[in-house]
Scaffold this active site. Structure first.
Site, PDB file in Angstrom:
ATOM      1  N   HIS A 123      -6.195   6.293  16.982  1.00  0.00           N
ATOM      2  CA  HIS A 123      -7.239   6.517  17.988  1.00  0.00           C
ATOM      3  C   HIS A 123      -7.877   7.876  17.737  1.00  0.00           C
ATOM      4  O   HIS A 123      -7.202   8.899  17.750  1.00  0.00           O
ATOM      5  CB  HIS A 123      -6.636   6.473  19.389  1.00  0.00           C
ATOM      6  N   CYS A 160     -13.617  -4.211  19.126  1.00  0.00           N
ATOM      7  CA  CYS A 160     -13.273  -5.292  18.201  1.00  0.00           C
ATOM      8  C   CYS A 160     -11.847  -5.208  17.661  1.00  0.00           C
ATOM      9  O   CYS A 160     -11.363  -6.175  17.066  1.00  0.00           O
ATOM     10  CB  CYS A 160     -14.258  -5.290  17.022  1.00  0.00           C
ATOM     11  N   HIS A 211      -2.791 -10.467   0.561  1.00  0.00           N
ATOM     12  CA  HIS A 211      -3.992 -10.908   1.274  1.00  0.00           C
ATOM     13  C   HIS A 211      -4.473  -9.804   2.217  1.00  0.00           C
ATOM     14  O   HIS A 211      -3.659  -9.093   2.819  1.00  0.00           O
ATOM     15  CB  HIS A 211      -3.721 -12.186   2.070  1.00  0.00           C
ATOM     16  N   HIS A 254     -11.777  -6.739   9.335  1.00  0.00           N
ATOM     17  CA  HIS A 254     -12.660  -7.129  10.425  1.00  0.00           C
ATOM     18  C   HIS A 254     -14.076  -7.386   9.929  1.00  0.00           C
ATOM     19  O   HIS A 254     -14.694  -6.516   9.305  1.00  0.00           O
ATOM     20  CB  HIS A 254     -12.667  -6.034  11.490  1.00  0.00           C
ATOM     21  N   ASN A 304     -20.015 -12.044  13.435  1.00  0.00           N
ATOM     22  CA  ASN A 304     -19.038 -11.100  13.969  1.00  0.00           C
ATOM     23  C   ASN A 304     -18.520 -11.646  15.303  1.00  0.00           C
ATOM     24  O   ASN A 304     -19.191 -11.543  16.326  1.00  0.00           O
ATOM     25  CB  ASN A 304     -19.689  -9.723  14.160  1.00  0.00           C
ATOM     26  N   HIS A 321     -20.203 -14.863   7.082  1.00  0.00           N
ATOM     27  CA  HIS A 321     -21.298 -15.782   6.772  1.00  0.00           C
ATOM     28  C   HIS A 321     -21.266 -17.015   7.665  1.00  0.00           C
ATOM     29  O   HIS A 321     -22.293 -17.447   8.191  1.00  0.00           O
ATOM     30  CB  HIS A 321     -21.214 -16.199   5.305  1.00  0.00           C
TER      31      HIS A 321
END
Length: 498
Positions: free
Chosen positions: A305, A226, A389, A393, A426, A422
């Site tokens: 990573h 993702c 802001h 994710h 995802n 909502h």
């Protein structure tokens, strides 16, 4: 007897503490200014006191000849040329568009659970998925691709290609319409999709559809989870550094069709409940003339990573269960591993974005823990001083809760992430762009505002990007939130009883 504190003493104490902290931040962050202003004022007063005759005498006493002046001018020009030539090229985000699913793809909770009940006779799996949905933070308007509406789902190669064409082409068409982009103007193409990697690739599919140039530099990233959307941004940025006067088209998506899990393992059922269809198309450019109409400038990309750790490597893992059903397993340690990856990421990001006041507090607390008392809690920098802001994710309610807690964010700071989860679920790597679109849709993006995008992905990776808004963004029309932004934000209960 000691007198009880007055009713306003606690409040007044907190107010005083607040102003002490504000004074400290102002003093440290503007130290050089506060130091130089008196020096410059003293120098100006001295020049005024000397008068023109004494200044002329001082100039003549320097004994400067034409050769000295020319050499000095050449040195200044040379240093300025080297500085401007060695600076990284600015990377602008001209615009972006997100795919908006058709209402016919909508999957309300009752429909989803009815399908699961008809597909599987396992009552335990049904009850588990019901509990997950009740606590997921998803709404009734999330969407799944057409193949997943069949009973049972039909995850064929043809159906997966059809979904890819649907979401990607729609996002690109909207971007072309909004920016006036022509196929011949695209110099670099980067596509990321983790779990669907056909031959020819998705990047080749786009080149074929839009008849892009034969010398286009194209890349197709798969299996990176993702957070791959920010990896694509980083790759496009690197390409734009070595190819001047170029445009880069970045596509972030996840194809849901071939990845529906048919088994009963709980750790592999979670993606069925959370993942939904979506895609984003982003236009980046290093052309100076694009700066006038660009929305944002890319300031930093930091990639972390943790794949060297076996726990992190296997916490999001594609495999087969004992019955031969393939799917994605999510470890119970996922949130702890994500927290460790975030700490590593912000350790690198902090010095790049935090004001000096926060960096000094972090340093002093670190030294104090090493030298004075190891029991001191580590100082968590206030990233709200660096960003207006936050786009976290939308991987699930637990992910957003954990980052809100760790970064000490307010409900408003994570509003875009919660509302995106909502409304759209995802959507994997593209979720960050739905969140940015939410902030714009609310009319909150102002010139000079800074945005922090944070993504997590298998491997395990935590990647983040910082953008600076170049102009006040007007509320867009025709975006993914166009017909529903007026309904948000809404209260999302901890549990929705089904």
């Amino acid at each position: 007897m000691p007198t009880a504190p007055g009713p306003g003493s606690g409040f007044s104490g907190s107010v005083r503490l607040k102003y002490v902290k504000l004074g400290y931040q102002y003093l440290v962050n503007h130290f050089l200014t506060l130091l130089l202003v008196p020096v410059m004022a003293a120098a100006a007063l001295e020049l005024v006191r000397l008068g023109p005759d004494e200044l002329l005498t001082l100039w003549r006493s320097l004994h400067l000849d034409l050769v000295h002046i020319l050499c000095s001018a050449f040195l200044v020009v040379f240093v300025a040329t080297v500085y401007f030539m060695s600076r990284p090229r600015p990377v602008y985000l001209v615009d972006y568009c997100c795919y908006k699913p058709s209402p016919s793809f909508r999957v309300p909770f009752t429909t989803f659970m009815e399908h699961i009940k008809l597909i599987s006779n396992n009552d335990k799996s049904l009850k588990f998925q019901t509990r997950i949905l009740e606590r997921s933070g998803l709404g009734e308007e999330t969407c799944l691709p057409p193949a997943n509406h069949y009973i049972p789902p039909s995850p064929s190669m043809e159906a997966a290609r059809a979904e890819a064409q649907l979401v990607i082409f729609n996002a690109i068409d909207d971007l072309v319409l909004r920016t006036g982009l022509k196929p011949k103007d695209i110099d670099i193409l980067v596509v990321n999709c983790s779990l669907f990697s056909p031959t020819p690739s998705l990047s080749a599919m786009i080149i074929n559809r839009y008849k892009l140039r034969s010398n286009i530099r194209s890349f197709n990233l798969s299996g990176m989870g993702c957070s791959a959307g920010l990896i694509s941004i980083d790759l496009a940025r690197d390409m734009l550094q070595v190819h001047p006067n170029s445009n880069a088209l970045v596509i972030s998506t996840e194809i849901i069709t071939p990845n529906f899990y048919h088994g009963s393992r709980r750790d592999m059922l979670l993606p069925n409940c959370l993942f939904r269809m979506g895609a984003a198309a982003i236009l980046l450019s290093n052309r100076r003339r694009e700066a006038a109409r660009a929305k944002y400038r890319l300031m930093h990309v930091v990639r972390t990573h943790k794949g060297a750790d076996d726990r992190a490597y296997r916490c999001v893992y594609e495999e087969e269960d004992d019955e031969g059903h393939s799917g994605i397993s999510l470890s119970k340690e996922l949130m702890a591993i994500a927290g460790e990856a975030l700490k590593s990421n912000i350790t690198t990001m902090g010095p790049l974005v935090l004001p000096m006041s926060e960096q000094l507090l972090f340093f002093f607390r670190l030294v104090g823990r090493k030298v004075i008392n190891k029991r001191w809690k580590p100082y968590i920098p206030d990233f709200k001083l660096a960003f207006e802001h936050f786009c976290i994710h939308a991987g699930g309610r637990a992910v957003i809760d954990e980052l809100q807690k760790n970064l000490d964010l307010s409900p408003r700071h994570v509003e875009a992430s919660r509302m995106t989860l909502h409304r759209f679920g995802n959507t994997s790597s593209s979720s960050l762009w739905y969140e940015l679109a939410y902030i714009e849709g609310k009319g909150r993006m102002r010139k000079g505002d800074r945005v922090w995008q944070i993504g997590f992905g298998s491997g395990f990776k935590c990647n983040s990007a910082v953008w600076k808004c170049l102009r006040t963004v007007k509320t867009p029309t025709g975006g993914p939130w166009d017909d529903c932004i007026h309904r948000y934000p809404i209260h999302i209960p901890e549990v929705v009883k089904l």
